[in-house]
Design a protein around this motif. Structure first.
Motif, PDB file in Angstrom:
ATOM      1  N   ALA A 121       0.817  -1.225   0.045  1.00  0.00           N
ATOM      2  CA  ALA A 121      -0.010   0.109   0.023  1.00  0.00           C
ATOM      3  C   ALA A 121       0.786   1.227  -0.115  1.00  0.00           C
ATOM      4  N   MET A 122       1.957   1.265   0.690  1.00  0.00           N
ATOM      5  CA  MET A 122       2.872   2.291   0.850  1.00  0.00           C
ATOM      6  C   MET A 122       3.488   2.693  -0.677  1.00  0.00           C
ATOM      7  N   GLU A 123       3.965   1.611  -1.043  1.00  0.00           N
ATOM      8  CA  GLU A 123       4.611   1.476  -2.675  1.00  0.00           C
ATOM      9  C   GLU A 123       3.654   2.037  -3.612  1.00  0.00           C
ATOM     10  N   HIS A 124       2.379   1.807  -3.376  1.00  0.00           N
ATOM     11  CA  HIS A 124       1.337   2.217  -4.240  1.00  0.00           C
ATOM     12  C   HIS A 124       1.075   3.830  -4.172  1.00  0.00           C
ATOM     13  N   ASN A 125       0.976   4.151  -3.008  1.00  0.00           N
ATOM     14  CA  ASN A 125       0.774   5.432  -2.535  1.00  0.00           C
ATOM     15  C   ASN A 125       1.897   6.300  -3.215  1.00  0.00           C
ATOM     16  N   ALA A 126       3.153   5.915  -2.846  1.00  0.00           N
ATOM     17  CA  ALA A 126       4.446   6.506  -3.225  1.00  0.00           C
ATOM     18  C   ALA A 126       4.637   6.821  -4.675  1.00  0.00           C
ATOM     19  N   TYR A 128       2.160   6.767  -6.936  1.00  0.00           N
ATOM     20  CA  TYR A 128       1.173   7.869  -7.291  1.00  0.00           C
ATOM     21  C   TYR A 128       1.587   9.075  -7.079  1.00  0.00           C
ATOM     22  N   LEU A 129       2.264   9.499  -6.117  1.00  0.00           N
ATOM     23  CA  LEU A 129       2.818  10.810  -5.868  1.00  0.00           C
ATOM     24  C   LEU A 129       4.135  11.054  -7.062  1.00  0.00           C
ATOM     25  N   ARG A 130       4.877   9.882  -7.149  1.00  0.00           N
ATOM     26  CA  ARG A 130       5.913  10.111  -8.186  1.00  0.00           C
ATOM     27  C   ARG A 130       5.459  10.274  -9.473  1.00  0.00           C
ATOM     28  N   ASP A 131       4.185   9.647  -9.851  1.00  0.00           N
ATOM     29  CA  ASP A 131       3.779   9.979 -11.197  1.00  0.00           C
ATOM     30  C   ASP A 131       2.994  11.007 -11.442  1.00  0.00           C
ATOM     31  N   ASN A 132       2.460  11.775 -10.340  1.00  0.00           N
ATOM     32  CA  ASN A 132       1.874  13.133 -10.244  1.00  0.00           C
ATOM     33  C   ASN A 132       2.286  14.170  -9.570  1.00  0.00           C
ATOM     34  N   PRO A 133       3.165  14.660 -10.123  1.00  0.00           N
ATOM     35  CA  PRO A 133       4.315  15.641  -9.440  1.00  0.00           C
ATOM     36  C   PRO A 133       3.670  16.783  -8.730  1.00  0.00           C
ATOM     37  N   ALA A 134       2.390  17.206  -9.213  1.00  0.00           N
ATOM     38  CA  ALA A 134       1.692  18.190  -8.763  1.00  0.00           C
ATOM     39  C   ALA A 134       0.767  17.853  -7.508  1.00  0.00           C
ATOM     40  N   ALA A 135       0.793  16.583  -7.159  1.00  0.00           N
ATOM     41  CA  ALA A 135       0.015  16.284  -6.142  1.00  0.00           C
ATOM     42  C   ALA A 135       0.584  16.470  -4.762  1.00  0.00           C
ATOM     43  N   HIS A 136      -0.205  16.919  -3.702  1.00  0.00           N
ATOM     44  CA  HIS A 136       0.287  17.235  -2.383  1.00  0.00           C
ATOM     45  C   HIS A 136      -0.408  16.155  -1.659  1.00  0.00           C
ATOM     46  N   LEU A 168       9.870  10.291   1.874  1.00  0.00           N
ATOM     47  CA  LEU A 168      10.880  10.987   1.584  1.00  0.00           C
ATOM     48  C   LEU A 168      12.023  10.064   1.070  1.00  0.00           C
ATOM     49  N   GLN A 169      12.363   8.814   1.726  1.00  0.00           N
ATOM     50  CA  GLN A 169      13.086   7.885   1.053  1.00  0.00           C
ATOM     51  C   GLN A 169      12.699   7.553  -0.113  1.00  0.00           C
ATOM     52  N   TYR A 170      11.621   7.458  -0.636  1.00  0.00           N
ATOM     53  CA  TYR A 170      11.197   7.038  -1.795  1.00  0.00           C
ATOM     54  C   TYR A 170      11.418   8.164  -2.948  1.00  0.00           C
ATOM     55  N   GLY A 171      11.713   9.229  -2.401  1.00  0.00           N
ATOM     56  CA  GLY A 171      12.135  10.615  -3.419  1.00  0.00           C
ATOM     57  C   GLY A 171      11.092  11.618  -3.431  1.00  0.00           C
ATOM     58  N   ILE A 172       9.894  11.565  -2.538  1.00  0.00           N
ATOM     59  CA  ILE A 172       8.958  12.665  -2.786  1.00  0.00           C
ATOM     60  C   ILE A 172       9.575  13.668  -2.006  1.00  0.00           C
ATOM     61  N   GLU A 173       9.320  14.878  -2.644  1.00  0.00           N
ATOM     62  CA  GLU A 173       9.767  16.189  -2.065  1.00  0.00           C
ATOM     63  C   GLU A 173       8.954  16.599  -0.917  1.00  0.00           C
ATOM     64  N   GLU A 174       9.870  16.909   0.135  1.00  0.00           N
ATOM     65  CA  GLU A 174       9.254  17.335   1.306  1.00  0.00           C
ATOM     66  C   GLU A 174       8.083  18.373   1.538  1.00  0.00           C
ATOM     67  N   HIS A 175       7.982  19.235   0.647  1.00  0.00           N
ATOM     68  CA  HIS A 175       7.016  20.369   0.479  1.00  0.00           C
ATOM     69  C   HIS A 175       5.804  19.877   0.292  1.00  0.00           C
ATOM     70  N   ARG A 176       5.644  18.533  -0.370  1.00  0.00           N
ATOM     71  CA  ARG A 176       4.451  18.106  -0.936  1.00  0.00           C
ATOM     72  C   ARG A 176       3.820  17.177   0.144  1.00  0.00           C
ATOM     73  N   ILE A 177       4.392  17.006   1.271  1.00  0.00           N
ATOM     74  CA  ILE A 177       3.835  16.299   2.482  1.00  0.00           C
ATOM     75  C   ILE A 177       3.486  16.956   3.457  1.00  0.00           C
ATOM     76  N   ARG A 178       2.504  16.702   4.211  1.00  0.00           N
ATOM     77  CA  ARG A 178       1.920  17.226   5.343  1.00  0.00           C
ATOM     78  C   ARG A 178       1.283  16.316   6.418  1.00  0.00           C
ATOM     79  N   THR A 179       1.451  16.381   7.651  1.00  0.00           N
ATOM     80  CA  THR A 179       1.170  15.384   8.666  1.00  0.00           C
ATOM     81  C   THR A 179       0.159  16.099   9.639  1.00  0.00           C
ATOM     82  N   VAL A 180      -0.813  15.182  10.146  1.00  0.00           N
ATOM     83  CA  VAL A 180      -1.587  15.505  11.255  1.00  0.00           C
ATOM     84  C   VAL A 180      -2.094  14.423  12.032  1.00  0.00           C
ATOM     85  N   SER A 181      -2.219  14.472  13.316  1.00  0.00           N
ATOM     86  CA  SER A 181      -2.630  13.349  14.238  1.00  0.00           C
ATOM     87  C   SER A 181      -3.957  13.641  14.675  1.00  0.00           C
TER      88      SER A 181
END
Length: 208
Positions: A121-126, A128-136, A168-181
């Motif tokens: 599931a994580m590989e699938h999500n990563a 998708y983000l790699r193939d859609n560089p405008a996605a956050h 991040l280790q997969y190569g997705i840029e940091e500014h495209r990722i936000r976290t919340v708990s």
């Protein structure tokens, strides 16, 4: 020759009468009003009685009926069915509160490490983000209700952060990722069975 010239117009007239008598008259359907449409409002030629009737193929090749029904409010019936499906338990178990393009991941009790069976599931999500560089993406960490509110907020944050580290280790840029708990505050299932708890220990991935 003179007799033939005199008969020619008569023959033409007889032939015309015979041809016309063989044609049945066209039936014109009576006018039927379609609601109270304002004057000057043109019907889109792609719509007939609430159904889409044109489907352009690749490069404009071919037309075929799509026939997506609309309800009384003008919404697509397919959209309504999808919205209803999102409320089903089966949909929630598969997608959590993640965007339809993404998959949630699940955690063991009191753990924040990504389980081996959740790596696809994580590989699938990563991917998708790699193939859609405008996605956050917003990663939402969730827990079951056991434990204090403060502890579960911290645990949900750890779960979101470890998913972020994977991206991040997969190569997705940091500014495209936000976290919340959300900790235990937004349970997907409100029961108190082990199955309910297992599906509430989750990280969701919401596209922004």
């Amino acid at each position: 020759m003179k007799v033939f010239s005199r008969l020619l117009p008569v023959l033409v007239l007889i032939s015309t009468i015979i041809l016309l008598s063989g044609c049945s008259p066209k039936t014109v359907p009576p006018y039927t009003a379609i609601g109270n449409m304002p004057e000057g409002t043109a019907l889109d030629p792609g719509f007939r009685e609430g159904r889409i009737t044109e489907d352009f193929g690749p490069m404009g090749e071919g037309f075929g009926p799509v026939q997506e029904g609309l309800d009384a409010t003008g919404q697509h019936m397919g959209d309504l069915a999808f919205a209803a499906d999102q409320q089903s338990d089966a949909y929630k178990r598969q997608h959590g509160r993640s965007s339809v393009e993404m998959l949630p991941i699940y955690f063991d009790f009191d753990q924040s490490a990504i389980r081996r069976d959740q790596l696809p599931a994580m590989e699938h999500n990563a991917a998708y983000l790699r193939d859609n560089p405008a996605a956050h993406v917003r990663i939402e960490g969730n827990t079951d209700e056991r434990g204090t509110n403060e502890y579960n907020l911290a645990l949900g944050e750890r779960r979101a952060m470890i998913a972020r580290t994977y991206f991040l280790q997969y190569g997705i840029e940091e500014h495209r990722i936000r976290t919340v708990s959300y900790g235990e505050e937004r349970p997907l299932f409100t029961g108190q069975t082990e199955e309910d708890y297992a599906f509430n220990r989750r990280a969701d991935f919401v596209l922004e």
